[in-house]
Motif scaffolding. Sequence first.
Motif, PDB file in Angstrom:
ATOM      1  N   SER A   1      -9.173 -11.593   0.867  1.00 42.65           N
ATOM      2  CA  SER A   1      -8.471 -10.315   0.730  1.00 42.65           C
ATOM      3  C   SER A   1      -7.354 -10.411  -0.305  1.00 42.65           C
ATOM      4  N   ILE A   2      -6.736 -11.574  -0.399  1.00 37.88           N
ATOM      5  CA  ILE A   2      -5.669 -11.756  -1.391  1.00 37.88           C
ATOM      6  C   ILE A   2      -6.246 -11.711  -2.803  1.00 37.88           C
ATOM      7  N   GLU A   3      -7.434 -12.238  -2.979  1.00 38.22           N
ATOM      8  CA  GLU A   3      -8.094 -12.152  -4.289  1.00 38.22           C
ATOM      9  C   GLU A   3      -8.368 -10.701  -4.662  1.00 38.22           C
ATOM     10  N   LEU A   4      -8.765  -9.883  -3.686  1.00 42.65           N
ATOM     11  CA  LEU A   4      -8.989  -8.459  -3.943  1.00 42.65           C
ATOM     12  C   LEU A   4      -7.675  -7.765  -4.296  1.00 42.65           C
ATOM     13  N   MET A   5      -6.601  -8.154  -3.618  1.00 45.31           N
ATOM     14  CA  MET A   5      -5.293  -7.577  -3.926  1.00 45.31           C
ATOM     15  C   MET A   5      -4.858  -7.935  -5.342  1.00 45.31           C
ATOM     16  N   GLU A   6      -5.157  -9.143  -5.771  1.00 44.23           N
ATOM     17  CA  GLU A   6      -4.815  -9.553  -7.133  1.00 44.23           C
ATOM     18  C   GLU A   6      -5.592  -8.731  -8.155  1.00 44.23           C
ATOM     19  N   MET A   7      -6.838  -8.430  -7.859  1.00 40.70           N
ATOM     20  CA  MET A   7      -7.645  -7.582  -8.733  1.00 40.70           C
ATOM     21  C   MET A   7      -7.050  -6.176  -8.800  1.00 40.70           C
ATOM     22  N   PHE A   8      -6.651  -5.651  -7.641  1.00 40.35           N
ATOM     23  CA  PHE A   8      -6.059  -4.319  -7.572  1.00 40.35           C
ATOM     24  C   PHE A   8      -4.745  -4.271  -8.344  1.00 40.35           C
ATOM     25  N   TYR A   9      -3.903  -5.280  -8.176  1.00 41.03           N
ATOM     26  CA  TYR A   9      -2.630  -5.356  -8.906  1.00 41.03           C
ATOM     27  C   TYR A   9      -2.876  -5.322 -10.414  1.00 41.03           C
ATOM     28  N   LYS A  10      -3.845  -6.084 -10.858  1.00 44.44           N
ATOM     29  CA  LYS A  10      -4.151  -6.138 -12.291  1.00 44.44           C
ATOM     30  C   LYS A  10      -4.572  -4.760 -12.803  1.00 44.44           C
TER      31      LYS A  10
ATOM     32  N   GLU B   1     -12.512   1.323  -1.624  1.00 41.78           N
ATOM     33  CA  GLU B   1     -11.845   2.595  -1.849  1.00 41.78           C
ATOM     34  C   GLU B   1     -10.374   2.378  -2.184  1.00 41.78           C
ATOM     35  N   CYS B   2      -9.906   3.106  -3.192  1.00 36.90           N
ATOM     36  CA  CYS B   2      -8.521   2.993  -3.638  1.00 36.90           C
ATOM     37  C   CYS B   2      -7.913   4.382  -3.812  1.00 36.90           C
ATOM     38  N   ILE B   3      -6.601   4.441  -3.685  1.00 33.55           N
ATOM     39  CA  ILE B   3      -5.868   5.702  -3.819  1.00 33.55           C
ATOM     40  C   ILE B   3      -4.645   5.457  -4.693  1.00 33.55           C
ATOM     41  N   LEU B   4      -4.358   6.412  -5.569  1.00 27.20           N
ATOM     42  CA  LEU B   4      -3.120   6.396  -6.346  1.00 27.20           C
ATOM     43  C   LEU B   4      -2.544   7.804  -6.334  1.00 27.20           C
ATOM     44  N   VAL B   5      -1.337   7.932  -5.784  1.00 25.83           N
ATOM     45  CA  VAL B   5      -0.629   9.215  -5.770  1.00 25.83           C
ATOM     46  C   VAL B   5       0.429   9.178  -6.859  1.00 25.83           C
ATOM     47  N   ILE B   6       0.459  10.220  -7.682  1.00 28.26           N
ATOM     48  CA  ILE B   6       1.274  10.235  -8.896  1.00 28.26           C
ATOM     49  C   ILE B   6       2.475  11.161  -8.722  1.00 28.26           C
ATOM     50  N   PRO B   7       3.684  10.666  -8.978  1.00 33.22           N
ATOM     51  CA  PRO B   7       4.869  11.514  -8.837  1.00 33.22           C
ATOM     52  C   PRO B   7       4.907  12.597  -9.901  1.00 33.22           C
ATOM     53  N   LYS B   8       5.700  13.622  -9.645  1.00 30.67           N
ATOM     54  CA  LYS B   8       5.822  14.709 -10.619  1.00 30.67           C
ATOM     55  C   LYS B   8       6.458  14.202 -11.903  1.00 30.67           C
TER      56      LYS B   8
ATOM     57  N   TYR C   1      -2.873   2.300  -2.895  1.00 30.88           N
ATOM     58  CA  TYR C   1      -3.495   1.711  -1.698  1.00 30.88           C
ATOM     59  C   TYR C   1      -4.930   1.293  -2.011  1.00 30.88           C
ATOM     60  N   MET C   2      -5.302   0.131  -1.512  1.00 24.68           N
ATOM     61  CA  MET C   2      -6.683  -0.354  -1.589  1.00 24.68           C
ATOM     62  C   MET C   2      -7.145  -0.688  -0.184  1.00 24.68           C
ATOM     63  N   MET C   3      -8.273  -0.130   0.210  1.00 22.51           N
ATOM     64  CA  MET C   3      -8.762  -0.352   1.568  1.00 22.51           C
ATOM     65  C   MET C   3      -9.510  -1.679   1.666  1.00 22.51           C
TER      66      MET C   3
ATOM     67  N   GLU D   1      -5.443  17.222  -5.258  1.00 21.21           N
ATOM     68  CA  GLU D   1      -4.028  17.426  -4.946  1.00 21.21           C
ATOM     69  C   GLU D   1      -3.755  16.909  -3.547  1.00 21.21           C
ATOM     70  N   TRP D   2      -2.620  16.223  -3.391  1.00 23.16           N
ATOM     71  CA  TRP D   2      -2.217  15.689  -2.090  1.00 23.16           C
ATOM     72  C   TRP D   2      -0.755  16.016  -1.868  1.00 23.16           C
ATOM     73  N   GLU D   3      -0.482  16.869  -0.906  1.00 23.30           N
ATOM     74  CA  GLU D   3       0.898  17.237  -0.561  1.00 23.30           C
ATOM     75  C   GLU D   3       1.687  17.688  -1.789  1.00 23.30           C
ATOM     76  N   GLY D   4       0.998  18.389  -2.680  1.00 22.29           N
ATOM     77  CA  GLY D   4       1.664  18.891  -3.873  1.00 22.29           C
ATOM     78  C   GLY D   4       1.709  17.919  -5.040  1.00 22.29           C
ATOM     79  N   TYR D   5       1.112  16.739  -4.866  1.00 24.97           N
ATOM     80  CA  TYR D   5       1.092  15.720  -5.914  1.00 24.97           C
ATOM     81  C   TYR D   5      -0.345  15.455  -6.356  1.00 24.97           C
ATOM     82  N   GLN D   6      -0.484  14.968  -7.575  1.00 23.68           N
ATOM     83  CA  GLN D   6      -1.817  14.584  -8.041  1.00 23.68           C
ATOM     84  C   GLN D   6      -2.241  13.285  -7.369  1.00 23.68           C
ATOM     85  N   ARG D   7      -3.487  13.242  -6.929  1.00 22.41           N
ATOM     86  CA  ARG D   7      -4.029  12.060  -6.266  1.00 22.41           C
ATOM     87  C   ARG D   7      -5.330  11.648  -6.945  1.00 22.41           C
ATOM     88  N   LYS D   8      -5.456  10.355  -7.197  1.00 29.96           N
ATOM     89  CA  LYS D   8      -6.694   9.799  -7.746  1.00 29.96           C
ATOM     90  C   LYS D   8      -7.354   8.916  -6.692  1.00 29.96           C
ATOM     91  N   ASP D   9      -8.601   9.204  -6.382  1.00 29.85           N
ATOM     92  CA  ASP D   9      -9.416   8.331  -5.533  1.00 29.85           C
ATOM     93  C   ASP D   9     -10.441   7.648  -6.423  1.00 29.85           C
TER      94      ASP D   9
END
Length: 251
Positions: free
Chosen positions: A78-87, A25-32, A66-68, A10-18
Amino acid sequence: MNAEEVKVSEWEGYQRKDFKLDGHECILVIPKEAHPGKPWVWRAEFFGAFDYADRALLEEGWHIAYMMISDMYGCPESIELMEMFYKYITETEGLSKKADLFGFSRGGLYSVNYTVKNPETISTLYLDAPVMNVTSWPGGYGASERYPKEWEECKAVYHLTDENALEFKGNPLNKMDQLLKAGIRIMLVAGAVDSVVPYKENGANLAEYYQKNGGQIKVIVKPDCDHHPHSLEDPAPIVEYIMKNFEEVEK
């Protein structure tokens, strides 16, 4: 692609996936409750820093992702990594094909370079006190002082030397025409007296170019603000611009 080491909390009352992708390392915070179309804020750098707009959009149903990939300064790898993250985010997590990409400070390098290569994936490009020229920061060839550690890292990933750095043509400032031609909508926030990433050497050039050539850009310059604080404590102008753009691209 499968995520590794997935942890849910839980992150600030929201579900968080690491999780990790290719060791990063990547993070996804999910809205209610997700907004129709499942839009998302994509933080290029500094997750959680001056995140007034991020949180406001989270309340409106935006995910935050977010992707670190720190210390890569928006280089091609780094742009190639961002493309992987987007996918992964769009295909595996099922979020919108149009991201709202946030480039704070050095995150501007990542954000512009990614957007130029993948314009069809961006709804709004939000740049906040962005680095648009590596010789301005961290190079210190202009009004800012040099940041030695960061400059050495930056030269290494771009294969630059002190002798040829000023001839480098891979800066975001060299790609403004590509952003314009692609119809990229930009939100720009910056401090007028930024001593770290001087506005006149960076964001101001983009603002002037877009305004002169009819680009879609909203500019907020804070008169007495240095590099920090970023963003706006009342992020309503940022949030409204981003939400309006997303609704239009979804039509």
